[in-house]
Design a protein around this motif. Sequence first.
Motif, PDB file in Angstrom:
ATOM      1  N   ALA A 146       0.827  -1.211   0.000  1.00  8.77           N
ATOM      2  CA  ALA A 146       0.000   0.000   0.000  1.00  8.77           C
ATOM      3  C   ALA A 146       0.864   1.266   0.000  1.00  8.77           C
ATOM      4  O   ALA A 146       0.504   2.272  -0.612  1.00  8.77           O
ATOM      5  CB  ALA A 146      -0.952  -0.006   1.192  1.00  8.77           C
ATOM      6  N   ILE A 147       2.002   1.210   0.660  1.00 12.05           N
ATOM      7  CA  ILE A 147       2.936   2.344   0.631  1.00 12.05           C
ATOM      8  C   ILE A 147       3.536   2.480  -0.768  1.00 12.05           C
ATOM      9  O   ILE A 147       3.588   3.576  -1.326  1.00 12.05           O
ATOM     10  CB  ILE A 147       4.043   2.189   1.693  1.00 12.05           C
ATOM     11  N   MET A 148       3.963   1.360  -1.342  1.00 12.94           N
ATOM     12  CA  MET A 148       4.595   1.419  -2.668  1.00 12.94           C
ATOM     13  C   MET A 148       3.642   1.932  -3.739  1.00 12.94           C
ATOM     14  O   MET A 148       4.060   2.686  -4.621  1.00 12.94           O
ATOM     15  CB  MET A 148       5.126   0.043  -3.075  1.00 12.94           C
ATOM     16  N   ASP A 149       2.369   1.550  -3.680  1.00 12.29           N
ATOM     17  CA  ASP A 149       1.448   1.981  -4.739  1.00 12.29           C
ATOM     18  C   ASP A 149       0.733   3.294  -4.427  1.00 12.29           C
ATOM     19  O   ASP A 149      -0.119   3.743  -5.175  1.00 12.29           O
ATOM     20  CB  ASP A 149       0.470   0.875  -5.123  1.00 12.29           C
ATOM     21  N   GLY A 150       1.088   3.920  -3.294  1.00 15.84           N
ATOM     22  CA  GLY A 150       0.568   5.245  -2.978  1.00 15.84           C
ATOM     23  C   GLY A 150      -0.759   5.284  -2.242  1.00 15.84           C
ATOM     24  O   GLY A 150      -1.285   6.363  -1.981  1.00 15.84           O
ATOM     25  N   ARG A 151      -1.326   4.130  -1.878  1.00 13.77           N
ATOM     26  CA  ARG A 151      -2.556   4.134  -1.086  1.00 13.77           C
ATOM     27  C   ARG A 151      -2.298   4.607   0.336  1.00 13.77           C
ATOM     28  O   ARG A 151      -3.200   5.095   0.999  1.00 13.77           O
ATOM     29  CB  ARG A 151      -3.207   2.748  -1.062  1.00 13.77           C
ATOM     30  N   LEU A 152      -1.072   4.434   0.811  1.00 13.00           N
ATOM     31  CA  LEU A 152      -0.632   4.938   2.112  1.00 13.00           C
ATOM     32  C   LEU A 152       0.590   5.818   1.877  1.00 13.00           C
ATOM     33  O   LEU A 152       1.323   5.623   0.903  1.00 13.00           O
ATOM     34  CB  LEU A 152      -0.272   3.784   3.061  1.00 13.00           C
ATOM     35  N   PRO A 153       0.837   6.773   2.776  1.00 10.64           N
ATOM     36  CA  PRO A 153       1.988   7.660   2.577  1.00 10.64           C
ATOM     37  C   PRO A 153       3.316   6.939   2.781  1.00 10.64           C
ATOM     38  O   PRO A 153       3.416   5.995   3.568  1.00 10.64           O
ATOM     39  CB  PRO A 153       1.793   8.729   3.654  1.00 10.64           C
ATOM     40  N   ALA A 154       4.312   7.402   2.064  1.00  5.68           N
ATOM     41  CA  ALA A 154       5.680   6.932   2.297  1.00  5.68           C
ATOM     42  C   ALA A 154       6.158   7.578   3.596  1.00  5.68           C
ATOM     43  O   ALA A 154       5.758   8.693   3.924  1.00  5.68           O
ATOM     44  CB  ALA A 154       6.584   7.333   1.136  1.00  5.68           C
ATOM     45  N   PRO A 155       7.004   6.902   4.360  1.00 10.22           N
ATOM     46  CA  PRO A 155       7.467   7.491   5.622  1.00 10.22           C
ATOM     47  C   PRO A 155       8.340   8.725   5.379  1.00 10.22           C
ATOM     48  O   PRO A 155       9.084   8.785   4.395  1.00 10.22           O
ATOM     49  CB  PRO A 155       8.266   6.359   6.273  1.00 10.22           C
ATOM     50  N   PRO A 156       8.250   9.717   6.263  1.00  9.18           N
ATOM     51  CA  PRO A 156       9.035  10.953   6.085  1.00  9.18           C
ATOM     52  C   PRO A 156      10.535  10.717   5.934  1.00  9.18           C
ATOM     53  O   PRO A 156      11.209  11.468   5.217  1.00  9.18           O
ATOM     54  CB  PRO A 156       8.719  11.753   7.352  1.00  9.18           C
ATOM     55  N   ILE A 157      11.074   9.682   6.574  1.00 13.93           N
ATOM     56  CA  ILE A 157      12.516   9.423   6.464  1.00 13.93           C
ATOM     57  C   ILE A 157      12.918   9.135   5.024  1.00 13.93           C
ATOM     58  O   ILE A 157      14.041   9.425   4.622  1.00 13.93           O
ATOM     59  CB  ILE A 157      12.957   8.278   7.411  1.00 13.93           C
TER      60      ILE A 157
END
Length: 172
Positions: free
Chosen positions: A28-39
């Motif tokens: 979900a992070i990789m496909d943009g459904r969830l945000p990528a971590p700020p780091i």
Amino acid sequence: MLTTAPRVYGVTDPAQAMRMSGREFLEAIMDGRLPAPPIARTLSFLLIEVGDGFAVFEGDAGEHLLNPLGVVHGGWALTLIDSATGCAGQTVLPAGVSYTTVETKANFSRPITKDTGRVRAEGRVIGRGRRIISCEGRIVDAGGRLLAHGTSTLMVLAVETNAAAPPTVAAA
């Protein structure tokens, strides 16, 4: 810098994350459904691939990562190894289960300079118990040359529920 589609950076609501398996969460992070971590924005790297017990990050070395001696700070490579191995371990966890790093150690094989360019960090699970997951990681340059390698020990965390109290996280 990594040149990909515009990304949203942030921290996912833990309750939402705990409803997904570790692999589903990372996808979900990789496909943009969830945000990528700020780091990921701060240190110019992104998760680009996951599989069962496997995760890959790519990162761009650059001037913003230099130490006082003019080479990329070793902490950047260590963070890439920690991220790749941690996410590799996370891919094997079911919904409601998390992890934390107990130890990560690295060996640096070649200097990483501002001109090294894009590097690839691969993490793999090499041993999985109920409480401990062991992983290994490697960082290579675009030519496949080994820049650093290391290991991580992860502690599996499970959500404990009690009807009288809100859920808490404890070691499994």
